[in-house]
Design a protein around this motif. Sequence first.
Motif, PDB file in Angstrom:
ATOM      1  N   THR A  87       0.850  -1.188   0.000  1.00  9.48           N
ATOM      2  CA  THR A  87       0.000   0.000   0.000  1.00  9.48           C
ATOM      3  C   THR A  87       0.889   1.242   0.000  1.00  9.48           C
ATOM      4  OG1 THR A  87      -1.685  -1.175   1.255  1.00  9.48           O
ATOM      5  CG2 THR A  87      -1.836   1.220   1.198  1.00  9.48           C
ATOM      6  N   ASN A  93      -6.855   4.226  -1.744  1.00 15.29           N
ATOM      7  CA  ASN A  93      -6.072   3.060  -1.341  1.00 15.29           C
ATOM      8  C   ASN A  93      -4.634   3.434  -0.999  1.00 15.29           C
ATOM      9  OD1 ASN A  93      -8.290   1.293  -1.817  1.00 15.29           O
ATOM     10  ND2 ASN A  93      -7.797   1.278  -3.997  1.00 15.29           N
ATOM     11  N   VAL A  94      -4.491   4.396  -0.096  1.00 11.28           N
ATOM     12  CA  VAL A  94      -3.162   4.835   0.336  1.00 11.28           C
ATOM     13  C   VAL A  94      -3.161   4.975   1.851  1.00 11.28           C
ATOM     14  CG1 VAL A  94      -2.661   6.069  -1.803  1.00 11.28           C
ATOM     15  CG2 VAL A  94      -3.740   7.280   0.102  1.00 11.28           C
ATOM     16  N   ILE A  95      -1.970   5.026   2.417  1.00 14.77           N
ATOM     17  CA  ILE A  95      -1.781   5.311   3.833  1.00 14.77           C
ATOM     18  C   ILE A  95      -1.221   6.720   3.964  1.00 14.77           C
ATOM     19  CG2 ILE A  95      -0.513   4.682   5.923  1.00 14.77           C
ATOM     20  CD1 ILE A  95      -0.482   1.805   4.910  1.00 14.77           C
ATOM     21  N   GLY A 127     -10.612   3.556   0.678  1.00 15.52           N
ATOM     22  CA  GLY A 127      -9.378   2.911   1.100  1.00 15.52           C
ATOM     23  C   GLY A 127      -8.316   3.843   1.621  1.00 15.52           C
ATOM     24  N   THR A 140      -6.372   5.421   4.491  1.00 14.44           N
ATOM     25  CA  THR A 140      -6.175   4.988   5.874  1.00 14.44           C
ATOM     26  C   THR A 140      -5.094   5.825   6.529  1.00 14.44           C
ATOM     27  OG1 THR A 140      -6.723   2.739   5.202  1.00 14.44           O
ATOM     28  CG2 THR A 140      -5.670   3.008   7.347  1.00 14.44           C
TER      29      THR A 140
END
Length: 598
Positions: free
Chosen positions: A265, A280-282, A298, A300
């Motif tokens: 990720t 979809n990333v942190i 996604g 986070t």
Amino acid sequence: MTLLRRSCAVGATSIGTVHASNDGQVGNDLEIAFNASATSAEIQTLLRSLTYSAPSSAGARGFTVTTNDADGTANSGTEEASASFTLNINPTNPPVVSNLGGDSSSVTAAGNLALDKSGNAVVTDPDSADFSGGNLTVTRTTGLSGNFSLTGTAGTGVSSGTAVGVADAVIAAGDSIFVDGLEIGTVTTDGQGTNDLLIAFSASATAANSSTLIQALLYALPAVSTHTFDVTISDGAATSSISAVSVAFVALPPPPPSIPVTPVTPIIDGKVPAFTRLKNVIIGENAVLDPTVKLGAGVTFRGSNIPPGINLTGIFESAPFALQENILCVDLDTIIFEDSSKSLLDSMGELEAFTQDGIKLAQDSLSCELNITSDEFRTKSLPFNVFQAENTENSGVSVNGGITRIINGNRQNIVLYPLVYDAPFLAGELEKLDFEFAMNEQAIYVLSETATGNSDARFLVRPDPLAIISNDLQPGLYTYTMESPAGVNGVYLVVEDDDGTILRQELNSVPADWAALSNALEGVSGIENIQLTQKGVIEFSIDGASFRAMMDFKVGNSGPSANDDILFEQLGDMNGDGVDDYLVHFPNGDEQVLYILP
């Protein structure tokens, strides 16, 4: 020798006639009248050739044989002679176990397995109504350790214990065995460890109950290896042993190890340009997000603290957005306060609003919804806005704009938007009424009429944070007239949760633009302390006196106004409560009735 219906013959010679009624059948005596051809030798052959077909029940049968030569007693002769004898009837048909022999369960890990793999073992016995004095024996032919147990509980299924009320699945020596509460035998050897299993049957052990017992036997496989057993069942008669039935638990080799693939990720740990779309990333600890950055599914946050200046709400990717899409995932258990080692979730649990008796606080790891449950209610909230900012307010819980703000510590707060407890069910109920709905960026449900296609009218609701347990209702969508304000309709949803509990959740009306409305009210001389509660009630004070109001569910639109001011049009008493009400004209053209409550 031949016995015909009336004639009795030895070889080809007829020696007499069988009596019409005393024919030796179905309990009748046997009487044969001899003729002149009946010699002593032929009568002897007749007696030696007679057989008796035994009935199904065991026991002794007594008989007397009498012969008469019809020549009288002259010269000291004997005309008639008798002799008695007994036949002992002992059944020789043993019980038969079908659908069990050769069963084999292949396993790769230890665990509980059924002795009867297919659950269809059947015991039959043609000459025994019950198995009193008999037994069931399961012998370990491999001698490996493992424990037998049963599948039932007290009063239901097959269980073991000192009395039916305390019976369970555990087998112990001396226990009684119950089938649906009926005692059918006693455990003689417990089948634990390396012991065989022996159950002595009572008169209640029928072939059907014995079948049920075998089907209910479980074996705890302590280790992956091949275990085999012989199963023997007796009906209590002398010749009742049967051939062993083999059942095997065969160990399979474990599957080859698989190499886990860890998805990578991306971690955002620097400055993110304006209008960037993140999905979809942190978000890392050093990330800097422009206020225009879009946060999609996604996204986070993970880290020991929220970086200064980062507002995790950002701008939503779409409005209205799909309910099932994970717009923003903030793991509340990984957010740690600067002045505490506790996570945000733990710290929230210490706040007064969440520390009532019986309340449980948890976060769904997939949807990130915050679930609050008790014995009286259920609720789901979405932590949309989690950020780090200087805070001069005291720790606690406050409500304004229909949202909940939780403050704990001097730099953290979280905004919770309540969700409908069962959104798919609500969608289905609205569809029956020709409505559809979506949720906007403030978790407000926007209802529109699909049948009329009227895009100028819509209905705005926000769910009550609490879904109250109300098991006397049926699931559905209901309307009612509130006691206050008089004549204003209320709406509530009744749903059934995963545990089968019936819940009632209010759907409250909200202003079309709360920020604009509150700013307009603040501009009215003497009005202060303005607040919108989660139940849709607008509270404010005028020169120290408290007032309340509520917006109508329906929002119309007459087109944008010429300026940015909100206009209040006096309508008179719309709901018959003795207080004048107003039509609010918003700058974008939205129109909504404001009911002033008495």
